[in-house]
Write a protein that holds these residues in place. Structure first.
Motif, short mmCIF file in Angstrom:
data_model
loop_
_atom_site.label_atom_id
_atom_site.label_comp_id
_atom_site.label_asym_id
_atom_site.label_seq_id
_atom_site.Cartn_x
_atom_site.Cartn_y
_atom_site.Cartn_z
N UNK A 126 0.83 -1.21 0.00
CA UNK A 126 0.00 0.00 0.00
C UNK A 126 0.86 1.26 0.00
N UNK A 129 2.53 1.57 -3.44
CA UNK A 129 1.60 1.86 -4.53
C UNK A 129 0.94 3.23 -4.37
N UNK A 130 0.53 3.55 -3.13
CA UNK A 130 -0.32 4.72 -2.96
C UNK A 130 0.36 5.91 -2.29
N UNK A 131 1.49 5.68 -1.62
CA UNK A 131 2.23 6.82 -1.07
C UNK A 131 3.40 7.18 -1.98
N UNK A 133 3.65 6.09 -4.95
CA UNK A 133 3.12 6.11 -6.32
C UNK A 133 3.91 5.24 -7.28
N UNK A 154 -2.09 -6.24 -2.86
CA UNK A 154 -2.80 -4.96 -2.85
C UNK A 154 -4.29 -5.19 -2.64
N UNK A 177 -10.23 1.69 -8.35
CA UNK A 177 -8.81 1.98 -8.54
C UNK A 177 -8.61 2.97 -9.65
N UNK A 178 -7.48 3.65 -9.52
CA UNK A 178 -7.18 4.62 -10.56
C UNK A 178 -6.76 3.90 -11.83
#
Lengths: 178, 378
Positions: A126, A129-131, A133, A154, A177-178
């Motif tokens: 996480x 992937x999300x901090x 990027x 994920x 999800x993006x």
């Protein structure tokens, strides 16, 4: 003056902030985050000559940090031992308005405690992937696992996040999800 | 709202950390470690000499009763396995056919057993420290009962990767493969026992590979499906069950036939403590595609190999068995299911119909009470 030592100092100064922020999300604790980054930087220091020549110091340090964090569950069981008292459900007025500051604090607390209830490897994917990027491929490189593993970790992490903090899930998961 | 909100909140949370100068601390740690390693290398060299001196005597006293702690990695001609019969409790009623495989923790590592007809036999001791967390998290027996595989921790790689050992059930013919992931993914055998699926880290690249236990040959594994969880197949390969991943999250439970045609889509939920941590996973599907076994999902410190419930996807009801605390080990041909009953002091294997009727039951001997079931050959 050893130019190699100067370059190590410059590297530490330049990267410590970013590393500490990731480490804080991984551990949920100031002191543990410092220990984690210190461990990674110490390994980097030992290998500095080789890393400096190949230009891989940044990538190496991050790999060491993430690997150390995932392996720490065996020794410290940080996530599993930290109890969390969940705050009140979040209000709808999260950003802007009178309740902004208290809501932001509540979101932080909820998110920090929710992250600590994930497994270390779920937390790692996480954060990457999300901090940070990172793409799935980059994440798989840092953790040294397959892209398929990153996908499944994920997905499990998000599902668990939804279970342990449904108030966050309403915000993060419903949109896709993006 | 999208995942951008998660990104934003993670960034916000990360701002909480105070930035400190770690330059001096990291250099001091680096130097301490270098000194410790230098001292450790000297001590290890002395210990190696001492071990060589007493090794012959120790081996002589054991008289070959136990396999050596470090068998050679080359394939050896296999002697007949020295199977040791162990005392066992009397089975109750009709015993379960087939052979189940277990491992139990011992003071010297992990001991592999089998149970046939309610009687236990000892096969091999994996002799490692009990701190070797990868071993109990990975040890598995092939479906035909011939092969044993496990991963031993590697301290050099931070316990995430280790060395895979692949051997016959008696420990002979041991092969080793390095850099095998031990806590993200489980080892799993193909149904025909001809290949083992492993996940490796090679030159910092994650690889999923299939290894042939007989030859040691490594091949790339087929691409993992995108947009769905790992599939489970019925033993007759007629049906598969999986969960589509939408928005990053596994959703409904889907059953397809072998031609990829949709058979059923079910919204399964269960709001009890078992599934509050990370949802549920599908562990198996019956040969008629009607029943699935449902379990929790594995986390880093442990694996969950078996299901907790059998769910009828046509009626939306769970099958009730007259066995307490049963694990659903797997579906068997002929509309049957293998269950394991566990309590604090004892356990039993049972075969039941999918209407819940228990057909056979074998009480496990005492030495298997705390053991982990890692394989079953019908």
């Amino acid at each position: 003056v050893d130019p190699s030592a100067d370059e190590y100092d410059a590297f530490v100064r330049a990267r410590t902030t970013a590393l500490l922020r990731s480490a804080y999300l991984l551990t949920g604790d100031q002191h543990l985050a410092e220990d984690l980054v210190q461990t990674a930087l110490a390994r980097t220091h030992r290998a500095w000559r080789r890393l400096h020549e190949t230009g891989n110091a940044e990538a190496y340090t991050r790999k060491v940090m993430y690997h150390a964090q995932v392996s720490w569950w065996r020794k410290r069981r940080v996530a599993e031992s930290m109890p969390g008292v969940m705050p009140e459900r979040l209000g709808g007025d999260r950003y802007g308005g009178e309740a902004d500051l208290s809501n932001r604090a509540a979101v932080r607390m909820t998110l920090r405690q929710a992250l600590l209830r994930l497994t270390p490897s779920q937390r790692a994917v996480l954060v990457l992937r999300f901090f940070e990027d990172r793409s799935e491929t980059e994440t798989s490189d840092v953790l040294g696992v397959s892209v398929g593993t990153v996908k499944s970790q994920t997905s499990r992490a998000l599902e668990r996040l939804r279970k342990v903090a449904p108030e966050l899930a309403d915000l993060y998961v419903a949109g896709g999800a993006r | 709202m999208t995942f951008d909100q998660l990104r934003s909140d993670l960034a916000d949370l990360a701002q909480e950390v105070s930035i400190v100068d770690l330059r001096d601390r990291s250099i001091a740690t680096s130097r301490r470690t270098a000194i410790r390693r230098a001292v450790g290398a000297s001590v290890a060299a002395v210990a190696l000499i001492a071990t060589a001196a007493v090794g012959i005597m120790l081996r002589g006293t054991q008289n070959g009763a136990l396999p050596p702690a470090n068998p050679t990695p080359t394939v050896a001609t296999s002697p007949t396995p020295s199977v040791t019969a162990a005392p066992s409790a009397a089975p109750v009623g009709t015993t379960v056919d087939g052979t189940a495989y277990y491992f139990a923790t011992t003071s010297a590592g992990f001991r592999v057993y089998s149970m046939t007809g309610g009687k236990a036999s000892r096969h091999y001791d994996v002799r490692v420290s009990n701190d070797a967390k990868c071993v109990p998290n990975s040890l598995i027996v092939s479906p035909d009962g011939r092969w044993l595989a496990w991963v031993e921790d590697s301290t050099q790689t931070g316990d995430i990767f280790g060395t895979l050992s692949l051997a016959r059930i008696d420990g002979t013919g041991r092969r080793k493969i390095d850099n095998v992931v031990c806590n993200f993914n489980e080892l799993s055998w193909t149904v025909d026992s001809k290949r083992l699926l492993i996940h490796r880290n090679v030159q910092n690249r994650g690889l999923t590979q299939l290894v042939d236990p007989a030859s040691g040959k490594l091949d790339p594994a087929p691409e993992e499906p995108v947009g769905e969880t790992q599939s489970v197949w019925s033993t007759n390969r007629a049906y598969r069950a999986f969960r589509p991943i939408e928005g990053g999250v596994p959703t409904a439970l889907v059953i397809e036939d072998s031609g990829g045609r949709l058979v059923r889509r079910v919204d399964y939920s269960r709001d009890d403590d078992s599934f509050t941590t990370c949802g549920y996973t599908v562990k198996g599907i019956s040969d008629d595609g009607r029943y699935v076994s449902i379990g929790g999902c594995a986390t880093d410190p442990s694996r969950i190999m078996y299901g907790q419930f059998v769910f009828d996807t046509t009626t939306g009801r769970h099958v009730t068995f007259s066995i307490d605390h049963a694990q659903v080990v797997g579906f068997l041909p002929g509309g049957r299911v293998l269950l394991r009953e566990r309590s604090q002091t004892t356990g039993a294997l049972a075969v039941a119909t999918l209407s819940g009727q228990v057909l056979a039951r074998s009480v496990e001997p005492a030495e298997l009470a705390g053991a982990v079931l890692v394989g079953y050959r019908p």
